[in-house]
Design an enzyme around this catalytic site. Structure first.
Site, mmCIF file in Angstrom:
data_model
loop_
_atom_site.group_PDB
_atom_site.id
_atom_site.type_symbol
_atom_site.label_atom_id
_atom_site.label_comp_id
_atom_site.label_asym_id
_atom_site.label_seq_id
_atom_site.Cartn_x
_atom_site.Cartn_y
_atom_site.Cartn_z
ATOM 1 N N GLY A 1 42.056 30.303 72.052
ATOM 2 C CA GLY A 1 42.050 31.704 71.874
ATOM 3 C C GLY A 1 43.033 31.817 71.004
ATOM 4 O O GLY A 1 43.230 30.615 69.913
ATOM 5 N N LYS B 1 60.872 37.578 78.434
ATOM 6 C CA LYS B 1 59.674 37.969 77.753
ATOM 7 C C LYS B 1 58.631 38.678 78.428
ATOM 8 O O LYS B 1 57.854 39.478 78.105
ATOM 9 C CB LYS B 1 58.577 36.545 77.212
ATOM 10 C CG LYS B 1 57.455 36.423 76.737
ATOM 11 C CD LYS B 1 57.359 36.773 75.374
ATOM 12 C CE LYS B 1 55.886 37.283 74.835
ATOM 13 N NZ LYS B 1 55.139 35.834 74.901
HETATM 14 O O1 PAF Z 1 50.991 39.642 74.217
HETATM 15 C C1 PAF Z 1 51.454 40.026 73.214
HETATM 16 O O2 PAF Z 1 50.563 40.717 72.386
HETATM 17 C C2 PAF Z 1 52.882 39.375 72.432
HETATM 18 O O3 PAF Z 1 53.172 38.657 73.770
HETATM 19 C C3 PAF Z 1 53.552 40.316 71.871
HETATM 20 C C4 PAF Z 1 54.784 39.664 71.683
HETATM 21 C C5 PAF Z 1 53.848 41.483 72.832
HETATM 22 C C6 PAF Z 1 53.184 40.557 70.672
HETATM 23 O O4 PAF Z 1 51.999 41.479 70.498
#
Ligand code: PAF
Length: 297
Positions: free
Chosen positions: A9, A178
């Site tokens: 991906g 995150k």
């Molecule tokens: O999932 C995503 O798209 C990424 O983790 C992030 C950091 C939000 C950037 O688009």
């Protein structure tokens, strides 16, 4: 180093392009395709010759595997690959979601699993082609915590390849951080069809993003020591740094694919139930994204 990137991906294609030069690299996927070259454009520009394969026998002799599949495919990927991995192969996850590393340790034990997070934005335009749409940070560490010489070695390889990486002894704290950032940005972009930057430009969305992130942080603090700034602040920083990015969840919705909502807001709801913290805002976004998914899946 002999490296296998698993999952072609957006993230996997970027990683393959990054490591192909100095290392012996194979990009592994389930789908047959003719891919001899990968291309990254945008914040980074790389064109690399690579070897793409569907043959899991390629894992023999690999020192480092980098798992880049969607988080809902982690168990299925582990079922397929673990029998082909030598006892010296370490596996690093750079996926979105809370529980990937826990699943990986079920198959490999603690010593060979590394966790990682990256907040860079990537968008796959076609097979083998990605745009690096937003600059972020990348952190890796021994899972769930502590230090290891392999982590230091892998960090050295990332830095040499041109992607700055920090090493931490609290990767689980970073993974939680995150996930909370994703729980604020991804569903809001998926539901509105807007790019990441709009989430902090439109006050209604910014309020919702911050509220969801605070709720996630209240759950997380029962399980882990969170890293760095308040997660709501981190989410705003990531949204600004990746303002032009179409989030991975919005890319999934646009392509009529399953989203990672279960492993992001779904995982926060589950953890909330475990530690006795209510998560009404996460539940609301989760339900809306599930409803949206069911309109096309
Ligand atoms: O999932 C995503 O798209 C990424 O983790 C992030 C950091 C939000 C950037 O688009």
């Amino acid at each position: 180093m002999r490296i296998a990137v698993i999952g072609p991906g957006a993230l996997g294609t970027f990683m393959a392009a990054l490591f192909a030069g100095e290392n012996e690299l194979v990009l592994l996927g389930r789908r047959e395709m003719e891919l001899e070259q990968v291309e990254v454009r945008g914040r980074t520009n790389i064109v690399s010759k690579i070897r793409y394969s569907t043959d899991l026998g390629e894992l023999e002799g690999v020192e480092l595997g980098i798992l880049c599949t969607k988080s809902y495919d982690t168990r299925c990927a582990m079922e397929m690959i673990h029998g082909h991995m030598g006892s010296d192969t370490s596996l690093l996850s750079l996926q979105n979601g809370l529980n990937n590393e826990a699943v990986m340790t079920e198959y490999l034990g603690d010593d060979r699993v590394m966790g990682g997070v990256t907040t860079h934005g990537f968008m796959r335009t076609e097979d083998g082609k990605v745009v690096h749409t937003g600059t972020g940070y990348t952190v890796i560490g021994r899972y769930p915590g502590g230090v290891s010489s392999m982590v230091d070695r892998v960090a050295g390889i990332f830095n040499l390849a041109g992607l700055p990486v920090e090493v931490t002894d609290n990767i689980y704290g970073h993974i939680w951080n995150k996930v909370i950032v994703n729980s604020g940005i991804n569903p809001l972009t998926a539901l509105t069809g807007l790019k990441n930057g709009e989430v902090i430009r439109i006050p209604h969305l910014q309020w919702l993003m911050e509220t969801v992130c605070r709720e996630g942080a209240n759950v997380a603090r029962h399980e882990v020591e969170l890293t760095g700034e308040e997660p709501a602040h981190c989410a705003a920083v990531v949204a600004r740094a990746t303002a032009e990015n179409v989030s991975s969840m919005l890319q999934d919705v646009r392509n009529r694919r399953r989203t990672e909502i279960d492993c992001i807001n779904g995982a926060i709801i589950e953890a909330g139930a475990r530690v006795g913290v209510e998560t009404p805002f996460n539940r609301c976004l989760y339900s809306l994204v599930k409803a949206l998914e069911s309109s096309y899946l």
